[in-house]
Write an enzyme that holds these catalytic residues in place. Structure first.
Site, mmCIF file in Angstrom:
data_model
loop_
_atom_site.group_PDB
_atom_site.id
_atom_site.type_symbol
_atom_site.label_atom_id
_atom_site.label_comp_id
_atom_site.label_asym_id
_atom_site.label_seq_id
_atom_site.Cartn_x
_atom_site.Cartn_y
_atom_site.Cartn_z
ATOM 1 N N SER A 82 17.725 19.439 58.109
ATOM 2 C CA SER A 82 18.194 19.892 58.209
ATOM 3 C C SER A 82 19.652 19.079 59.750
ATOM 4 O O SER A 82 19.098 18.677 60.247
ATOM 5 C CB SER A 82 17.729 21.470 59.271
ATOM 6 O OG SER A 82 18.337 22.060 60.299
ATOM 7 N N TYR A 111 11.607 24.083 65.132
ATOM 8 C CA TYR A 111 12.510 23.439 63.932
ATOM 9 C C TYR A 111 13.177 22.538 64.668
ATOM 10 O O TYR A 111 13.260 21.717 62.817
ATOM 11 C CB TYR A 111 13.004 24.476 63.861
ATOM 12 C CG TYR A 111 13.683 25.117 62.690
ATOM 13 C CD1 TYR A 111 12.906 25.138 61.453
ATOM 14 C CD2 TYR A 111 15.106 24.197 62.410
ATOM 15 C CE1 TYR A 111 13.702 24.674 60.347
ATOM 16 C CE2 TYR A 111 16.057 24.589 60.615
ATOM 17 C CZ TYR A 111 15.167 25.164 59.776
ATOM 18 O OH TYR A 111 15.476 24.546 59.141
#
Length: 283
Positions: free
Chosen positions: A177, A190
């Site tokens: 990401s 995350y």
């Protein structure tokens, strides 16, 4: 001169002074710029392949003629995908090491080997740092990061035990990401997991090299998996590409990286974010 020549030839054609060629032209049934790929019978594993980006990746490889196995915690959607589209489905919580390794053993037994792995599964639980639960942090790491390592390890062990040369080699594609290089508050778990994926990519590149397997990382930006009607004009226009991303943007890159001639792309972290990580923003 060339432009003028072409203009005159087109004018002659329009006015009947030039006959069209009778040669058969290849039919084009897809929109302009669409790349249609047909692989040999590649064996593909997609984790988190029953929803969102993973589902788009699964369908792209199915459309390209591949056999696809999906590992996903979502039993209902996974079983529907197996029934409707013919994937091999494993209902697995990837944070469960034993369950993951058991599923991999079953898959290697059934297919003898893998050609392509897309390690996509992930959760995006956000929590304020001062109120966060460390166990949730661990859960994110165990779901988003550790499975890529476990799958690569199992794949290497399998090929080492059964060293039948695979002329294709292999492809491992890890989904990270852009949050591993830019963040908001409360995203520690995350961001750490996706940063780990980016770093793991080049480590696995070296470790899987003896088996002919390339390892690359895709870092999506804003990829909208819901109803496009829920997006605003501002959502789209803030991107230099003038739109929010779709799961198909990631799926197309997975297909591209898996082409046989693209084995020189190795250890890369490729952002797919409409240019947002390169856009200078001051408020």
């Amino acid at each position: 001169m060339a432009d003028n020549y072409l203009e005159r030839r087109m004018d002659d054609l329009r006015n009947g002074r030039l006959q069209q060629s009778n040669k058969i032209q290849a039919s084009v049934s897809q929109r302009k710029g669409y790349l249609s790929v047909n692989f040999p019978m590649r064996r593909v594993l997609v984790t988190g392949g029953a929803n969102g980006i993973g589902l788009a990746v699964t369908r792209a490889f199915l459309k390209a003629g591949c056999k696809v196995a999906v590992m996903d915690i979502d039993r209902e959607k996974g079983e529907k995908l197996a029934h409707d589209e013919g994937v091999r489905f494993y209902n697995v919580d990837l944070a469960d090491k034993d369950a993951l390794e058991k599923a991999l053993d079953n898959l290697f037994s059934a297919w003898k080997d893998l050609d392509i792995v897309v390690s996509n599964a992930g959760i995006s639980t956000f929590q304020p740092l001062t109120e966060g639960d460390p166990e949730i942090f661990d859960r994110i790491i165990d779901t988003n990061l550790r499975p890529a390592y476990l799958i690569a390890r199992a794949w290497a062990i399998h090929r080492k035990q059964f060293p039948i040369p695979n002329t294709f080699g292999g492809r491992m594609i890890c989904i990270s990401s852009t949050r591993h290089i830019q963040s908001e508050e409360g995203t520690e778990g995350y961001s750490a997991s996706k940063g780990g994926i980016a770093s793991l990519t080049h480590s696995l590149m070296m470790s899987l090299s003896p088996y002919g397997i390339t390892v690359n990382c895709i870092s999506p930006g804003w990829i909208h998996t819901g109803d496009p009607e829920g997006l605003s004009e501002i959502d789209h226009l803030q991107h230099p590409s003038r739109r929010v991303g779709t799961p198909q943007d990631i799926a197309r890159l997975c297909i591209f990286l898996s082409l046989p001639d693209n084995d020189f792309i190795n250890g890369a972290d490729i952002p797919v974010d409409g240019g947002m990580t390169r856009k200078m923003i001051y408020q």
